[in-house]
Motif scaffolding. Structure first.
Motif, PDB file in Angstrom:
ATOM      1  N   GLY A 165       0.595  -1.295   0.032  1.00 58.33           N
ATOM      2  CA  GLY A 165       0.083   0.047   0.038  1.00 58.33           C
ATOM      3  C   GLY A 165       0.802   1.230   0.000  1.00 58.33           C
ATOM      4  O   GLY A 165       0.229   2.403   0.293  1.00 58.33           O
ATOM      5  N   GLN A 166       2.116   1.148  -0.244  1.00 61.70           N
ATOM      6  CA  GLN A 166       2.864   2.296  -0.191  1.00 61.70           C
ATOM      7  C   GLN A 166       2.956   3.079  -1.497  1.00 61.70           C
ATOM      8  O   GLN A 166       3.011   2.351  -2.777  1.00 61.70           O
ATOM      9  CB  GLN A 166       4.434   1.853   0.490  1.00 61.70           C
ATOM     10  N   TRP A 167       3.200   4.575  -1.541  1.00 62.80           N
ATOM     11  CA  TRP A 167       3.353   5.191  -2.624  1.00 62.80           C
ATOM     12  C   TRP A 167       4.811   4.876  -3.188  1.00 62.80           C
ATOM     13  O   TRP A 167       5.579   5.089  -2.572  1.00 62.80           O
ATOM     14  CB  TRP A 167       3.187   6.502  -2.441  1.00 62.80           C
ATOM     15  N   GLY A 168       4.856   4.872  -4.624  1.00 62.37           N
ATOM     16  CA  GLY A 168       6.146   4.983  -5.274  1.00 62.37           C
ATOM     17  C   GLY A 168       6.162   5.692  -6.492  1.00 62.37           C
ATOM     18  O   GLY A 168       5.035   5.837  -7.198  1.00 62.37           O
ATOM     19  N   VAL A 169       7.189   6.131  -7.170  1.00 59.61           N
ATOM     20  CA  VAL A 169       7.206   6.595  -8.260  1.00 59.61           C
ATOM     21  C   VAL A 169       7.683   5.571  -9.192  1.00 59.61           C
ATOM     22  O   VAL A 169       8.712   4.972  -9.455  1.00 59.61           O
ATOM     23  CB  VAL A 169       8.371   7.902  -8.462  1.00 59.61           C
ATOM     24  N   THR A 170       6.753   4.911 -10.169  1.00 56.00           N
ATOM     25  CA  THR A 170       6.732   3.920 -11.129  1.00 56.00           C
ATOM     26  C   THR A 170       7.778   4.515 -12.334  1.00 56.00           C
ATOM     27  O   THR A 170       8.505   3.957 -13.032  1.00 56.00           O
ATOM     28  CB  THR A 170       5.488   3.647 -11.745  1.00 56.00           C
ATOM     29  N   GLY A 171       7.348   5.651 -12.921  1.00 56.63           N
ATOM     30  CA  GLY A 171       8.057   6.179 -14.120  1.00 56.63           C
ATOM     31  C   GLY A 171       7.989   7.664 -14.310  1.00 56.63           C
ATOM     32  O   GLY A 171       7.321   8.476 -13.690  1.00 56.63           O
ATOM     33  N   ILE A 172       8.920   8.312 -14.961  1.00 58.05           N
ATOM     34  CA  ILE A 172       9.219   9.836 -15.273  1.00 58.05           C
ATOM     35  C   ILE A 172       9.372   9.874 -16.850  1.00 58.05           C
ATOM     36  O   ILE A 172      10.331   9.192 -17.175  1.00 58.05           O
ATOM     37  CB  ILE A 172      10.138  10.539 -14.285  1.00 58.05           C
ATOM     38  N   ALA A 173       8.662  10.612 -17.555  1.00 58.90           N
ATOM     39  CA  ALA A 173       8.868  10.691 -18.865  1.00 58.90           C
ATOM     40  C   ALA A 173       8.832  12.294 -19.192  1.00 58.90           C
ATOM     41  O   ALA A 173       7.892  13.054 -18.637  1.00 58.90           O
ATOM     42  CB  ALA A 173       7.695  10.120 -19.697  1.00 58.90           C
ATOM     43  N   GLY A 174       9.677  12.883 -19.977  1.00 58.61           N
ATOM     44  CA  GLY A 174       9.646  14.319 -20.516  1.00 58.61           C
ATOM     45  C   GLY A 174       8.596  14.338 -21.480  1.00 58.61           C
ATOM     46  O   GLY A 174       8.467  13.678 -22.345  1.00 58.61           O
ATOM     47  N   LYS A 175       8.023  15.443 -21.825  1.00 57.24           N
ATOM     48  CA  LYS A 175       7.137  16.128 -22.671  1.00 57.24           C
ATOM     49  C   LYS A 175       7.471  17.222 -23.085  1.00 57.24           C
ATOM     50  O   LYS A 175       7.468  18.220 -22.429  1.00 57.24           O
ATOM     51  CB  LYS A 175       5.531  15.940 -22.264  1.00 57.24           C
ATOM     52  N   VAL A 176       7.808  17.528 -24.598  1.00 54.56           N
ATOM     53  CA  VAL A 176       8.434  18.817 -24.940  1.00 54.56           C
ATOM     54  C   VAL A 176       7.301  19.419 -26.134  1.00 54.56           C
ATOM     55  O   VAL A 176       6.793  18.484 -26.745  1.00 54.56           O
ATOM     56  CB  VAL A 176       9.717  18.741 -25.772  1.00 54.56           C
ATOM     57  N   ALA A 177       7.017  20.651 -25.579  1.00 58.98           N
ATOM     58  CA  ALA A 177       6.112  21.192 -26.750  1.00 58.98           C
ATOM     59  C   ALA A 177       6.370  21.126 -27.981  1.00 58.98           C
ATOM     60  O   ALA A 177       7.710  21.196 -28.462  1.00 58.98           O
ATOM     61  CB  ALA A 177       5.646  22.612 -26.295  1.00 58.98           C
ATOM     62  N   ALA A 178       5.531  21.195 -28.979  1.00 56.31           N
ATOM     63  CA  ALA A 178       5.715  21.431 -30.615  1.00 56.31           C
ATOM     64  C   ALA A 178       6.099  22.702 -30.689  1.00 56.31           C
ATOM     65  O   ALA A 178       5.927  23.617 -29.976  1.00 56.31           O
ATOM     66  CB  ALA A 178       4.566  20.844 -31.480  1.00 56.31           C
ATOM     67  N   ASP A 179       7.009  22.979 -31.915  1.00 59.59           N
ATOM     68  CA  ASP A 179       7.356  24.450 -32.212  1.00 59.59           C
ATOM     69  C   ASP A 179       6.243  25.393 -32.225  1.00 59.59           C
ATOM     70  O   ASP A 179       5.071  25.007 -32.701  1.00 59.59           O
ATOM     71  CB  ASP A 179       8.094  24.366 -33.468  1.00 59.59           C
ATOM     72  N   GLY A 180       6.499  26.461 -31.586  1.00 60.66           N
ATOM     73  CA  GLY A 180       5.319  27.565 -31.262  1.00 60.66           C
ATOM     74  C   GLY A 180       4.140  27.209 -30.603  1.00 60.66           C
ATOM     75  O   GLY A 180       3.244  27.858 -30.555  1.00 60.66           O
ATOM     76  N   ARG A 181       4.081  26.057 -29.863  1.00 64.58           N
ATOM     77  CA  ARG A 181       3.269  25.732 -29.010  1.00 64.58           C
ATOM     78  C   ARG A 181       3.450  25.935 -27.644  1.00 64.58           C
ATOM     79  O   ARG A 181       4.489  25.878 -27.147  1.00 64.58           O
ATOM     80  CB  ARG A 181       2.545  24.074 -29.405  1.00 64.58           C
ATOM     81  N   HIS A 182       2.588  26.058 -26.765  1.00 62.45           N
ATOM     82  CA  HIS A 182       2.355  26.358 -25.342  1.00 62.45           C
ATOM     83  C   HIS A 182       2.190  25.257 -24.429  1.00 62.45           C
ATOM     84  O   HIS A 182       2.122  25.277 -23.239  1.00 62.45           O
ATOM     85  CB  HIS A 182       1.651  27.730 -24.871  1.00 62.45           C
TER      86      HIS A 182
END
Length: 349
Positions: free
Chosen positions: A228-245
């Motif tokens: 029942g303990q919390w854990g971080v399963t994964g981390i992934a980066g997300k980069v905006a498309a050109d000119g997007r916010h």
């Protein structure tokens, strides 16, 4: 029935199981984890559930069997229950079963207020407030840049970004359109029309770190697992498309491994990842004190130019597919295995 774990799906996903057309849900990973843990997954949708039993697909001996079973003692909810009728039905089931992640669409302003009240998490929150025309005017006087966001949507829908320019002119991004330049009154009127009595919030812009001239944030999968303990399963980066916010993959964003992003900005990837994990776990612990059933979330987190870590928002139904995009197959699998470990833990209690 002692080893049966209920997995509640949207109707479309449920109906797609036998055709192997389940969208972003990788059902085979639930099956693999269940077999390895000695459990039987039982797939359901609310349409075929009453308060005593459910008609669903049981996965046993590498095959699916349609059968009616008593309501499982433990249910992992992956269905989006937005209508009052479906919410009422899920609440009734939760009285006779341990339903975890029962509520998985959270009002962003409500979550912000819960976390703002917690000493363990308030330091990681950008300033935010309920949208109103009056609060919009206050934000324009106080902030050089901010977002106007729906409080109850996903994948970047309906987000407006506002930047101050010179001489009382504001740059406004809406949807996938080119930014427009408006004077103050035009800006207020434009945003007010787009909001149109919907529930929105105003959130201070975090000066996000950049990758190849584009802002990025992180999707952090935080789940309860064994014991029942919390854990971080994964981390992934997300980069905006050109000119997007917005960085959402559904809006043209690009998945990039977080270590690559950290190195690009001069951060030690091991140290920075550990810092992000520690903040995410603090936030999860704070949130679970207020929402006990919460157990499987995807946090959008940002790192500013100085390396400070911020929480952008909490997603109650992490779609997990960013790991598939990055060929992080072990991590992708663990995002399915971890809730099954938690289900087995609940079943043993």
């Amino acid at each position: 029935m002692s080893n049966v774990i209920g997995i509640l799906l949207d109707r479309k996903t449920y109906l797609g199981i036998l055709r192997n057309q389940t969208g972003y849900e990788h059902i085979d990973y639930y099956n693999q984890a269940a077999v390895e843990l000695g459990m039987t997954p039982f797939y359901m949708c609310l349409k075929h559930v009453n308060t005593k039993s459910a008609l669903g697909l049981s996965f046993e001996n590498k095959n699916y069997t349609l059968k009616r079973l008593p309501i499982p003692k433990v249910i992992h909810n992956r269905a989006m229950t937005l209508s009052p009728m479906s919410q009422k039905k899920l609440q009734a089931i939760a009285k006779i079963s341990q339903v975890f992640n029962g509520q998985n669409r959270h009002d962003k302003l409500h979550i912000h207020r819960l976390l703002r009240a917690s000493a363990n998490s308030s330091a990681f929150l950008p300033h935010a407030m309920k949208y109103s025309r009056e609060n919009l005017i206050k934000a324009m006087k106080r902030e050089d840049s901010f977002f106007v966001k729906p409080t109850n949507s996903s994948v970047g829908k309906g987000i407006i970004k506002v930047n101050a320019m010179s001489d009382g002119v504001w740059q406004v991004w809406w949807s996938n359109q080119l930014p427009r330049q408006l004077v103050e009154q035009q800006t207020i009127d434009f945003i007010d029309r787009k909001v149109n009595d919907q529930r929105y919030l105003i959130q201070e812009t975090i000066p996000l770190s950049m990758y190849e001239g584009r802002p990025y944030d992180l999707r952090v999968s935080v789940q309860r697992g064994d014991k029942g303990q919390w854990g971080v399963t994964g981390i992934a980066g997300k980069v905006a498309a050109d000119g997007r916010h917005v960085t959402n993959l559904a809006k043209g964003g690009e998945a990039v491994r977080c270590e690559k992003l950290f190195l690009n900005n001069g951060f030690d990837p091991v140290v920075k990842r550990k810092q992000v994990e520690e903040v995410a776990l603090q936030i999860a612990e704070s949130l679970s004190l207020q929402i006990p059933s919460i157990s499987d979330v995807g946090m959008d987190m940002g790192i500013d130019h100085q390396g400070a870590i911020w929480l952008i928002e909490v997603n109650g139904r992490d779609q997990r597919y960013q790991y598939k995009h990055l060929n992080l197959n072990k991590t992708f699998y663990r995002t399915y295995e971890t809730p099954m470990l938690y289900a087995k833990y609940l079943l043993s209690k």
